[in-house]
Design a protein around this motif. Structure first.
Motif, short mmCIF file in Angstrom:
data_model
loop_
_atom_site.label_atom_id
_atom_site.label_comp_id
_atom_site.label_asym_id
_atom_site.label_seq_id
_atom_site.Cartn_x
_atom_site.Cartn_y
_atom_site.Cartn_z
N ARG A 158 0.76 -1.23 0.03
CA ARG A 158 -0.02 -0.02 -0.13
C ARG A 158 0.82 1.21 -0.05
NH1 ARG A 158 -3.95 -0.18 4.85
NH2 ARG A 158 -4.41 1.94 3.96
N ALA A 159 2.05 1.22 0.78
CA ALA A 159 3.06 2.23 0.72
C ALA A 159 3.51 2.72 -0.68
CB ALA A 159 3.79 2.23 1.92
N PHE A 160 3.96 1.50 -1.21
CA PHE A 160 4.39 1.82 -2.54
C PHE A 160 3.36 2.41 -3.46
CE2 PHE A 160 7.66 -1.63 -1.83
CZ PHE A 160 8.71 -0.83 -1.74
N GLN A 161 2.39 2.21 -3.40
CA GLN A 161 0.92 2.48 -4.30
C GLN A 161 0.73 3.83 -4.04
OE1 GLN A 161 -1.93 -0.44 -3.28
NE2 GLN A 161 -1.27 -1.92 -4.81
N ALA A 162 0.75 4.23 -2.88
CA ALA A 162 0.61 5.60 -2.31
C ALA A 162 1.80 6.52 -2.90
CB ALA A 162 0.55 5.56 -0.88
N LEU A 163 2.94 5.95 -3.21
CA LEU A 163 3.99 6.74 -3.55
C LEU A 163 4.14 6.92 -5.22
CD1 LEU A 163 7.03 5.81 -1.03
CD2 LEU A 163 5.35 7.91 -1.29
N GLY A 164 2.88 6.22 -5.86
CA GLY A 164 2.89 6.19 -7.05
C GLY A 164 3.73 5.11 -7.97
N VAL A 165 4.06 4.21 -6.96
CA VAL A 165 4.93 3.29 -7.49
C VAL A 165 4.09 1.86 -8.05
CG1 VAL A 165 6.88 1.54 -7.02
CG2 VAL A 165 7.11 4.08 -6.30
N THR A 166 4.14 1.60 -9.28
CA THR A 166 3.52 0.15 -9.39
C THR A 166 4.08 -1.02 -8.77
OG1 THR A 166 3.21 1.23 -11.58
CG2 THR A 166 2.86 -1.18 -11.54
N VAL A 167 3.23 -1.70 -8.16
CA VAL A 167 3.49 -3.09 -7.42
C VAL A 167 3.32 -4.30 -8.21
CG1 VAL A 167 2.81 -4.21 -5.34
CG2 VAL A 167 3.11 -1.75 -5.23
N TRP A 168 4.30 -5.14 -8.16
CA TRP A 168 4.18 -6.43 -8.70
C TRP A 168 4.29 -7.38 -7.46
CZ3 TRP A 168 8.60 -5.48 -12.65
CH2 TRP A 168 8.22 -4.63 -13.78
N GLY A 169 2.98 -7.67 -6.79
CA GLY A 169 2.94 -8.56 -5.75
C GLY A 169 3.16 -9.91 -6.41
N ILE A 184 4.04 1.48 -15.74
CA ILE A 184 4.94 1.65 -14.75
C ILE A 184 5.67 3.32 -14.95
CG2 ILE A 184 5.36 -0.79 -14.29
CD1 ILE A 184 8.27 -0.30 -15.93
N ALA A 185 5.12 3.97 -15.67
CA ALA A 185 5.53 5.12 -15.69
C ALA A 185 4.87 6.06 -14.27
CB ALA A 185 4.86 6.06 -16.97
N TRP A 186 6.16 6.44 -13.95
CA TRP A 186 5.90 7.41 -12.46
C TRP A 186 5.38 8.69 -12.65
CZ3 TRP A 186 8.38 11.28 -9.30
CH2 TRP A 186 7.80 11.28 -8.10
N GLN A 187 4.25 8.95 -12.19
CA GLN A 187 3.31 10.10 -12.24
C GLN A 187 3.49 11.07 -11.12
OE1 GLN A 187 2.50 10.91 -15.48
NE2 GLN A 187 2.52 9.12 -16.21
N GLY A 188 4.07 10.75 -10.03
CA GLY A 188 4.13 11.39 -8.70
C GLY A 188 3.51 10.79 -7.50
N VAL A 189 3.64 11.35 -6.47
CA VAL A 189 2.92 10.70 -5.39
C VAL A 189 1.58 10.79 -5.44
CG1 VAL A 189 2.78 11.00 -2.78
CG2 VAL A 189 5.12 10.87 -4.07
N ARG A 190 0.57 9.87 -4.95
CA ARG A 190 -0.70 9.93 -5.05
C ARG A 190 -1.01 10.89 -3.61
NH1 ARG A 190 -1.96 3.89 -6.78
NH2 ARG A 190 -1.13 4.11 -9.10
N ARG A 191 -1.00 11.94 -3.74
CA ARG A 191 -1.06 12.71 -2.53
C ARG A 191 -2.20 12.30 -1.23
NH1 ARG A 191 -1.34 19.45 -2.15
NH2 ARG A 191 -1.29 19.65 0.14
N THR A 192 -3.40 12.53 -1.83
CA THR A 192 -4.69 11.91 -0.89
C THR A 192 -4.06 10.53 -0.43
OG1 THR A 192 -6.12 13.33 -2.20
CG2 THR A 192 -7.16 11.78 -0.63
N GLU A 193 -4.07 9.81 -1.16
CA GLU A 193 -3.87 8.22 -0.52
C GLU A 193 -2.72 8.14 0.37
OE1 GLU A 193 -2.78 3.79 -2.77
OE2 GLU A 193 -3.65 5.39 -3.89
N TYR A 194 -1.75 8.98 -0.05
CA TYR A 194 -0.48 9.09 0.91
C TYR A 194 -0.75 9.62 2.31
CZ TYR A 194 4.01 10.38 2.82
OH TYR A 194 5.45 10.43 3.48
N GLN A 195 -1.50 10.65 2.10
CA GLN A 195 -1.75 11.48 3.64
C GLN A 195 -2.80 10.56 4.23
OE1 GLN A 195 -3.57 15.06 2.04
NE2 GLN A 195 -1.29 16.06 2.33
N SER A 196 -3.66 9.79 3.66
CA SER A 196 -4.67 9.03 4.20
C SER A 196 -3.82 7.85 4.97
CB SER A 196 -5.73 8.37 3.25
OG SER A 196 -6.50 7.37 4.03
N LEU A 197 -2.88 7.25 4.29
CA LEU A 197 -2.35 6.18 4.94
C LEU A 197 -1.47 6.82 6.05
CD1 LEU A 197 -1.10 3.09 4.64
CD2 LEU A 197 0.64 3.93 2.98
#
Length: 290
Positions: free
Chosen positions: A90-101, A258-271
């Motif tokens: 979830r942390a990676f996703q909030a930072l806008g990083v694509t996750v391969w779980g 997997i293009a990085w578009q920046g931090v997902r601010r709302t998701e990051y703050q919520s986490l």
């Protein structure tokens, strides 16, 4: 275009042992996740970073456990670290990083697959991990590994300098010397020096002559080494199969994913709020929304 493929599981372990413990409001240990946010944001500062994915082990066990009973499991992994695996994704996703779980495969397989898939389109693929398994993916200076903690990047020449064998021979090398982190014992008497000397010349296990009198390299204890390898040839081939990374793991199909578009601010703050991070790592330098 620089593609960064991050060993998310290693990064979580590194943060667990490198950052202070802290708990969320519900009492859950989350110190490793806090550290993960810190270290990942540091990586995202790289101006050359345009595309990024983090490969994670959603579960520790994989198809390799069905192949070999001694292969690594989650035994010995601290419970409060295991509890942060899902939060790390979830942390990676909030930072806008694509996750391969990964579930049936391992994180290393995902990184190997990504390197194979995207290297033709990228200026460079950087496998962000110190794991020696991944050096088998290295290709010239185009696909490299990068150990962030030691600040060491290995291209193909660097792999040869460190292990004495070319990247393509790394699975054979690990089959002989073993890999304690993965539960692979190796072949008795075969150490780093003897393995690199023999494989540096022959390349792969099946090309090593059965009779040491026919070896074209001089190795101390050749008779014993040859005897052990001949008697355990099936084991050696199994260990090589275990240490060979797959290139068919389920990862993103195209670079746009997997293009990085920046931090997902709302998701990051919520986490951060959920986990009780009153002073979360700052994202203002990387967040296009600010």
């Amino acid at each position: 275009m620089f593609v960064h493929l991050l060993d998310g599981t290693y990064e979580l372990f590194r943060a667990y042992f490198g950052f202070p413990f802290r708990t969320a409001p519900d009492g859950t240990e989350v110190g490793a996740v806090y550290g993960l946010l810190n270290t990942t944001l540091s990586l995202l500062r790289d101006p050359q970073l345009t595309h990024i994915a983090a490969a994670t082990d959603t579960v520790i066990e994989s198809f390799r456990n069905d192949m070999y009973d001694g292969y690594k499991t989650g035994v010995g992994v601290p419970e409060d670290l295991m509890g942060q695996f899902g939060l790390a994704e979830r942390a990676f996703q909030a930072l806008g990083v694509t996750v391969w779980g990964m579930i049936d495969f391992e994180a290393d397989d995902a990184m190997a697959t990504g390197a194979h898939r995207f290297s033709p389109q990228a200026d460079r693929v950087i496998l962000v991990s110190p794991d020696k398994d991944l050096t088998q993916c290295v290709s010239g200076r185009h696909v490299v590994t990068f150990d962030r903690r030691q600040n060491v990047m290995l291209d193909a020449d660097g792999v040869v300098a460190k292990f004495g064998v070319a990247p393509a021979s790394i699975p054979d090398y690990l089959a002989l010397v073993g890999d304690s982190a993965d539960g692979i014992p190796g072949i008795p008497a075969w150490g780093a020096k003897s393995s690199s000397t023999v494989l540096g010349h022959y390349g792969h296990l099946e090309f090593i002559p059965a009779d040491p009198a026919n070896w074209e390299v001089k190795v101390r204890g050749a008779a014993r080494l040859s005897k052990n390898l001949n008697e355990r040839q099936e084991e050696a081939l199994l260990f090589r199969e275990l240490t060979t990374l797959r290139r068919d793991a389920p990862v993103s199909r195209n670079l746009e994913e997997i293009a990085w578009q920046g931090v997902r601010r709302t998701e990051y703050q919520s986490l951060c709020s959920e986990l009780g991070f009153r002073n979360p790592p700052s994202v203002h330098r990387w967040d296009p929304e600010t």
